[in-house]
Design a protein around this motif. Sequence first.
Motif, mmCIF file in Angstrom:
data_model
loop_
_atom_site.group_PDB
_atom_site.id
_atom_site.type_symbol
_atom_site.label_atom_id
_atom_site.label_comp_id
_atom_site.label_asym_id
_atom_site.label_seq_id
_atom_site.Cartn_x
_atom_site.Cartn_y
_atom_site.Cartn_z
ATOM 1 N N ILE A 17 1.286 -0.820 0.586
ATOM 2 C CA ILE A 17 0.111 0.227 -0.192
ATOM 3 C C ILE A 17 0.691 1.283 -0.245
ATOM 4 N N GLY A 18 2.088 1.562 1.039
ATOM 5 C CA GLY A 18 2.893 2.651 1.238
ATOM 6 C C GLY A 18 3.859 2.654 -0.262
ATOM 7 N N ILE A 19 4.252 2.135 -1.113
ATOM 8 C CA ILE A 19 4.912 2.014 -2.266
ATOM 9 C C ILE A 19 3.933 1.973 -3.172
ATOM 10 N N GLY A 20 3.141 1.449 -3.628
ATOM 11 C CA GLY A 20 1.425 2.170 -4.385
ATOM 12 C C GLY A 20 0.886 2.812 -4.813
ATOM 13 N N ILE A 21 0.714 3.644 -3.346
ATOM 14 C CA ILE A 21 0.903 5.112 -2.660
ATOM 15 C C ILE A 21 1.080 6.134 -3.654
ATOM 16 N N THR A 22 2.391 5.635 -2.991
ATOM 17 C CA THR A 22 3.778 6.595 -3.688
ATOM 18 C C THR A 22 4.019 6.117 -5.670
ATOM 19 N N ILE A 23 3.524 5.687 -5.825
ATOM 20 C CA ILE A 23 3.384 4.831 -7.736
ATOM 21 C C ILE A 23 2.589 5.869 -8.260
ATOM 22 N N HIS A 24 1.361 5.834 -7.157
ATOM 23 C CA HIS A 24 0.482 6.521 -7.570
ATOM 24 C C HIS A 24 0.470 7.972 -8.095
ATOM 25 N N GLU A 25 1.190 8.915 -7.060
ATOM 26 C CA GLU A 25 1.249 9.666 -6.999
ATOM 27 C C GLU A 25 2.866 10.183 -7.933
ATOM 28 N N LEU A 26 3.260 9.517 -8.369
ATOM 29 C CA LEU A 26 4.301 9.794 -9.436
ATOM 30 C C LEU A 26 3.708 9.557 -10.467
ATOM 31 N N SER A 27 2.789 8.939 -10.781
ATOM 32 C CA SER A 27 2.029 8.340 -12.037
ATOM 33 C C SER A 27 1.066 9.838 -12.385
ATOM 34 N N HIS A 28 0.445 10.475 -11.444
ATOM 35 C CA HIS A 28 0.785 11.757 -11.498
ATOM 36 C C HIS A 28 1.385 12.569 -12.316
#
Length: 144
Positions: A17-28
């Motif tokens: 979840i932590g890594i995925g949320i960071t990648i989520h934001e980096l995709s933006h």
Amino acid sequence: MDPIELFTAGTLFFATIGIGITIHELSHAAVLQCLGVPYEIRWFPETDSTRFHSALAASWATVTPQRIPQDVPSLGIRLSAVAPLALTLPLVLVAAGVVQNPLSSGNEYATAVTIAWLACALPSPQDFSVFWYADRAISNTVAQ
């Protein structure tokens, strides 16, 4: 499932979840970068509580556009808002039969990681707001 396996699955789930949320934001951020929109990335943004609490219970990163140039198309801003959906692309490999479906493998660790990863692929309510009101977002930042 014994306590050690449960603890391991939970740890994998929350780490994903932590890594995925960071990648989520980096995709933006990646889409904004391609559009030439300046943005700010804040790592472990502090909330009303401590930085430690933010690292455990809040987002690990946030991306905020600074000034959206007037020549940026609203479609580009909309794509930036739903860019985290790209995190579902590994499932295309499952659908194509290239890799085994982790949910049907019987491996509880793979199931925990897959569910957490897909949760991070969902656009947030704020992302949907930007998607539906991209024109307003552009006019508001141009006016500032």
